[in-house]
Each structure stands twice: as structure tokens, then as C-alpha cells.
Write a protein that holds these residues in place. Sequence first.
Motif, PDB file in Angstrom:
ATOM      1  N   ILE A 157      -9.400  18.550  -8.074  1.00 10.67           N
ATOM      2  CA  ILE A 157     -10.004  19.176  -6.902  1.00 10.67           C
ATOM      3  C   ILE A 157      -9.567  18.398  -5.670  1.00 10.67           C
ATOM      4  O   ILE A 157      -9.766  17.179  -5.590  1.00 10.67           O
ATOM      5  N   MET A 158      -8.959  19.092  -4.720  1.00 12.15           N
ATOM      6  CA  MET A 158      -8.480  18.487  -3.474  1.00 12.15           C
ATOM      7  C   MET A 158      -9.330  19.018  -2.324  1.00 12.15           C
ATOM      8  O   MET A 158      -9.312  20.213  -2.037  1.00 12.15           O
ATOM      9  N   ALA A 159     -10.082  18.140  -1.691  1.00 11.01           N
ATOM     10  CA  ALA A 159     -11.009  18.550  -0.641  1.00 11.01           C
ATOM     11  C   ALA A 159     -10.496  18.145   0.733  1.00 11.01           C
ATOM     12  O   ALA A 159     -10.405  16.960   1.052  1.00 11.01           O
ATOM     13  N   ASP A 160     -10.146  19.128   1.526  1.00 14.29           N
ATOM     14  CA  ASP A 160      -9.775  18.963   2.927  1.00 14.29           C
ATOM     15  C   ASP A 160      -8.805  17.805   3.169  1.00 14.29           C
ATOM     16  O   ASP A 160      -9.105  16.835   3.863  1.00 14.29           O
ATOM     17  N   MET A 161      -7.622  17.924   2.603  1.00 10.11           N
ATOM     18  CA  MET A 161      -6.610  16.885   2.793  1.00 10.11           C
ATOM     19  C   MET A 161      -5.471  17.404   3.665  1.00 10.11           C
ATOM     20  O   MET A 161      -5.267  18.616   3.802  1.00 10.11           O
ATOM     21  N   LYS A 162      -4.741  16.481   4.236  1.00 10.37           N
ATOM     22  CA  LYS A 162      -3.567  16.847   5.020  1.00 10.37           C
ATOM     23  C   LYS A 162      -2.517  17.477   4.116  1.00 10.37           C
ATOM     24  O   LYS A 162      -2.354  17.071   2.965  1.00 10.37           O
TER      25      LYS A 162
ATOM     26  N   GLY B 144      -4.959  11.994  -6.008  1.00  7.17           N
ATOM     27  CA  GLY B 144      -5.236  12.739  -7.229  1.00  7.17           C
ATOM     28  C   GLY B 144      -4.128  13.707  -7.584  1.00  7.17           C
ATOM     29  O   GLY B 144      -3.812  13.906  -8.767  1.00  7.17           O
ATOM     30  N   LEU B 145      -3.523  14.306  -6.572  1.00  7.31           N
ATOM     31  CA  LEU B 145      -2.410  15.233  -6.800  1.00  7.31           C
ATOM     32  C   LEU B 145      -1.210  14.497  -7.389  1.00  7.31           C
ATOM     33  O   LEU B 145      -0.571  14.987  -8.325  1.00  7.31           O
ATOM     34  N   ILE B 146      -0.904  13.327  -6.865  1.00  8.97           N
ATOM     35  CA  ILE B 146       0.202  12.530  -7.404  1.00  8.97           C
ATOM     36  C   ILE B 146      -0.053  12.181  -8.865  1.00  8.97           C
ATOM     37  O   ILE B 146       0.823  12.332  -9.728  1.00  8.97           O
ATOM     38  N   LEU B 147      -1.262  11.719  -9.153  1.00  7.85           N
ATOM     39  CA  LEU B 147      -1.589  11.323 -10.519  1.00  7.85           C
ATOM     40  C   LEU B 147      -1.560  12.525 -11.459  1.00  7.85           C
ATOM     41  O   LEU B 147      -1.042  12.439 -12.582  1.00  7.85           O
ATOM     42  N   SER B 148      -2.096  13.650 -11.011  1.00  7.56           N
ATOM     43  CA  SER B 148      -2.146  14.843 -11.855  1.00  7.56           C
ATOM     44  C   SER B 148      -0.752  15.384 -12.156  1.00  7.56           C
ATOM     45  O   SER B 148      -0.491  15.862 -13.270  1.00  7.56           O
ATOM     46  N   ALA B 149       0.144  15.336 -11.163  1.00  8.33           N
ATOM     47  CA  ALA B 149       1.493  15.853 -11.352  1.00  8.33           C
ATOM     48  C   ALA B 149       2.348  14.922 -12.207  1.00  8.33           C
ATOM     49  O   ALA B 149       3.194  15.383 -12.985  1.00  8.33           O
ATOM     50  N   SER B 150       2.137  13.611 -12.067  1.00  2.31           N
ATOM     51  CA  SER B 150       2.991  12.652 -12.774  1.00  2.31           C
ATOM     52  C   SER B 150       2.499  12.339 -14.180  1.00  2.31           C
ATOM     53  O   SER B 150       3.290  11.987 -15.050  1.00  2.31           O
ATOM     54  N   ARG B 151       1.180  12.475 -14.405  1.00  2.00           N
ATOM     55  CA  ARG B 151       0.621  12.153 -15.721  1.00  2.00           C
ATOM     56  C   ARG B 151      -0.352  13.240 -16.158  1.00  2.00           C
ATOM     57  O   ARG B 151      -1.564  13.021 -16.221  1.00  2.00           O
ATOM     58  N   PRO B 152       0.165  14.421 -16.437  1.00  3.24           N
ATOM     59  CA  PRO B 152      -0.705  15.561 -16.748  1.00  3.24           C
ATOM     60  C   PRO B 152      -1.585  15.344 -17.976  1.00  3.24           C
ATOM     61  O   PRO B 152      -2.648  15.951 -18.087  1.00  3.24           O
ATOM     62  N   ASP B 153      -1.143  14.480 -18.884  1.00  2.00           N
ATOM     63  CA  ASP B 153      -1.931  14.222 -20.089  1.00  2.00           C
ATOM     64  C   ASP B 153      -3.187  13.427 -19.802  1.00  2.00           C
ATOM     65  O   ASP B 153      -4.083  13.334 -20.650  1.00  2.00           O
ATOM     66  N   GLN B 154      -3.287  12.841 -18.593  1.00  2.00           N
ATOM     67  CA  GLN B 154      -4.426  11.990 -18.259  1.00  2.00           C
ATOM     68  C   GLN B 154      -5.479  12.707 -17.420  1.00  2.00           C
ATOM     69  O   GLN B 154      -6.484  12.103 -17.053  1.00  2.00           O
TER      70      GLN B 154
ATOM     71  N   LYS C 150       4.408  15.535   0.415  1.00  2.00           N
ATOM     72  CA  LYS C 150       5.101  16.639  -0.259  1.00  2.00           C
ATOM     73  C   LYS C 150       4.139  17.353  -1.214  1.00  2.00           C
ATOM     74  O   LYS C 150       4.398  17.469  -2.417  1.00  2.00           O
ATOM     75  N   PRO C 151       3.029  17.839  -0.689  1.00  2.00           N
ATOM     76  CA  PRO C 151       2.011  18.434  -1.575  1.00  2.00           C
ATOM     77  C   PRO C 151       2.464  19.693  -2.300  1.00  2.00           C
ATOM     78  O   PRO C 151       2.070  19.916  -3.442  1.00  2.00           O
ATOM     79  N   LYS C 152       3.284  20.542  -1.653  1.00  2.92           N
ATOM     80  CA  LYS C 152       3.690  21.786  -2.302  1.00  2.92           C
ATOM     81  C   LYS C 152       4.555  21.519  -3.520  1.00  2.92           C
ATOM     82  O   LYS C 152       4.394  22.152  -4.566  1.00  2.92           O
ATOM     83  N   GLU C 153       5.474  20.564  -3.390  1.00  5.05           N
ATOM     84  CA  GLU C 153       6.336  20.229  -4.519  1.00  5.05           C
ATOM     85  C   GLU C 153       5.513  19.673  -5.675  1.00  5.05           C
ATOM     86  O   GLU C 153       5.729  20.023  -6.845  1.00  5.05           O
ATOM     87  N   LEU C 154       4.551  18.804  -5.347  1.00  6.15           N
ATOM     88  CA  LEU C 154       3.707  18.229  -6.393  1.00  6.15           C
ATOM     89  C   LEU C 154       2.819  19.297  -7.020  1.00  6.15           C
ATOM     90  O   LEU C 154       2.632  19.322  -8.239  1.00  6.15           O
TER      91      LEU C 154
ATOM     92  N   TYR D 184       0.845  -1.186   0.000  1.00  4.72           N
ATOM     93  CA  TYR D 184       0.000   0.000   0.000  1.00  4.72           C
ATOM     94  C   TYR D 184       0.883   1.240   0.000  1.00  4.72           C
ATOM     95  O   TYR D 184       1.812   1.346   0.792  1.00  4.72           O
ATOM     96  N   SER D 185       0.561   2.153  -0.891  1.00  9.81           N
ATOM     97  CA  SER D 185       1.271   3.428  -0.931  1.00  9.81           C
ATOM     98  C   SER D 185       0.429   4.392  -1.734  1.00  9.81           C
ATOM     99  O   SER D 185      -0.449   3.983  -2.512  1.00  9.81           O
ATOM    100  N   PHE D 186       0.680   5.678  -1.573  1.00 12.11           N
ATOM    101  CA  PHE D 186      -0.037   6.677  -2.360  1.00 12.11           C
ATOM    102  C   PHE D 186       0.213   6.459  -3.849  1.00 12.11           C
ATOM    103  O   PHE D 186      -0.698   6.595  -4.673  1.00 12.11           O
ATOM    104  N   LEU D 187       1.460   6.120  -4.194  1.00 10.87           N
ATOM    105  CA  LEU D 187       1.793   5.892  -5.600  1.00 10.87           C
ATOM    106  C   LEU D 187       1.048   4.685  -6.149  1.00 10.87           C
ATOM    107  O   LEU D 187       0.556   4.715  -7.287  1.00 10.87           O
ATOM    108  N   ALA D 188       0.953   3.616  -5.346  1.00  9.79           N
ATOM    109  CA  ALA D 188       0.229   2.423  -5.800  1.00  9.79           C
ATOM    110  C   ALA D 188      -1.239   2.732  -6.034  1.00  9.79           C
ATOM    111  O   ALA D 188      -1.835   2.273  -7.018  1.00  9.79           O
ATOM    112  N   TYR D 189      -1.840   3.525  -5.154  1.00  8.64           N
ATOM    113  CA  TYR D 189      -3.232   3.930  -5.366  1.00  8.64           C
ATOM    114  C   TYR D 189      -3.368   4.702  -6.676  1.00  8.64           C
ATOM    115  O   TYR D 189      -4.302   4.482  -7.455  1.00  8.64           O
ATOM    116  N   ALA D 190      -2.438   5.637  -6.903  1.00 10.87           N
ATOM    117  CA  ALA D 190      -2.495   6.457  -8.116  1.00 10.87           C
ATOM    118  C   ALA D 190      -2.347   5.591  -9.366  1.00 10.87           C
ATOM    119  O   ALA D 190      -3.031   5.813 -10.378  1.00 10.87           O
ATOM    120  N   GLN D 191      -1.464   4.610  -9.319  1.00  6.08           N
ATOM    121  CA  GLN D 191      -1.282   3.728 -10.467  1.00  6.08           C
ATOM    122  C   GLN D 191      -2.538   2.917 -10.748  1.00  6.08           C
ATOM    123  O   GLN D 191      -2.924   2.725 -11.904  1.00  6.08           O
TER     124      GLN D 191
END
Length: 270
Positions: free
Chosen positions: A119-124, A104-114, A201-205, A71-78
Motif C-alpha cells: 500500500i502506497m499512501a500519498d507519495m511522490k 516499500g515499492l522498491i522492496l516489493s519489486a525486488s523481493r516479491p517472495d518477501q 522511477k515508480p512506474k517502472e517498479l 542514505y538511499s532508498f535502496l539502503a532503507y529497503a535493505q
Amino acid sequence: MDKRSFELPWGGRCTYAAWGSEDGLPVVLLHAQGCHAGWWAWAGPLIAEMGYLCIAPDFRGHGDSSSAAQYSFLAYAQDISQLTAGLGLESPHLIGHSMGGYVGLILSASRPDQVGSLIMADMKTSVEPDELEMSAQAATRPGKVFPDLASAVSGYRLMPPEHRVPPERLRLVAEQSFRPAEGGGVVGKFDRRALALEPLKPKELASDLKCRALVVRGGLSTVMEAEPARRLAEMAPQGSFEEMPGCYHHLILEEPETFARLVGEFIRGS
């Protein structure tokens, strides 16, 4: 709530709910950690009524989707990337609540063409070291077994506990959160191994985003504070910020009508 199933390349099953017309612009609704697609059962149909096809998947280890070895944020995004590609959803708009927003932020930053927009709602926006340690320990403890569904639903609590969710809505979410346990009784569907958090690392993404992005905060939330939320929106090249006064962290259950209106207006402007 009816669900469909999609086989992921790694062999797991991703279940998802759907609302709206098959020819509507695609919107993917991403739930929070420990939750499931049923959290979108109110906002999802309202968004779909605006002319969109809304897809709400269960992350791996959540809801009715398969558990996994990792389990990881990246695995969820994939997984979400593979699901949207497999369903033929072109440039879907991503709407994520809490952890779903970060995925969603990970996916949007890594695969902008997709991605059409995000929209990010109340996340850490950050996790302290002691919180990482506590979550790692919690991930090793088994879930509580209840004698029956009624007692499980009675003991169901939101985290954080502050909320304005109507009791009937909370009951329906709770009923979808449990499954029969081996040996009798019921236990949570959520694989507790997925409790372990990772550094954020939301700001970097956000600075890498190519799509329009909206940060939505519950005005009374203790999860996403106002200033970090505004700064995150400012870091995104095409970012904006909205607040839902009177809402806590669980804003998609507290005021789904207000939330649907906000995100609908944003997507229409994309």
C-alpha cells in the motif's frame, strides 16, 4: 510509545514500535522522509485491532535508529528486509506513507517472495531537477538548535504545511522528533544528510510488482496529484486506487480511522 531494538548486519540499530498480537499476520508500517515511527501511533493500533501484528520501524537516520554513512532508498529497503527476516515476519504486508511508500515499492519489486501486499499512501511520483538540487543543498546545512523542548515543539511545522491534524496529535509527534543537543538545548533527531533526494522511477517498479498493490491519495494533496496516482495504480498488474476526500498529504495523521479501514479492507482481500 515503547520501542524495541534490532541490530542490523551493518552494525546499526533499527528501533521499531509494535502493536497487536505476536501471532497476527504481519504488517510493516513505513514512515515518510524526516519522520519517525510515532507517526503511526494512531493508525497502527487501529490496524492491529483487525487481527494484525503491526511493526513500525524508524528508518536509518530517523527517529531513534542509528545514523549511517550512506542514505538511499535502496539502503532503507535493505534495512527493512533484514529487519523483517530477523524478526521472522513471513510475507508481511507493507504500508508506506510518502517516502515509505516508495521504499516499500522498491522492496516489493525486488523481493516479491518477501511481500504479501503493498500500500502506497500519498507519495511522490516524480522529482524535478531543481528539487533534487535544493534537497542536496539542504542536506549540508545543520539542524536548528532550540533552547528547550517546549520551544522546539512550538516551532515544529509539517511539510507541506497544509493539513488537518489535530493540535494534540501534532504535539505528540513533535515531542518525539527532538533529542538533546551537544552543548545544550535540543535538535531534531533526523539526520539531515538523509534529506538528499534521488530520481524516482515508480512506474517502472510498479510494472514489476507480483503482489496486489493499492495507491491511496489524499483528495487535497499537492504531493501526489490525482492523475499520476491513478496511472501508477494502473501500471501495477494487480493495482487499485483509493482517495480520501478532504485529506491533505498527512492523511495518516489527519484521518487514521479512515485510513485504517481502507487498508484493512484491502489486506483482507489479499
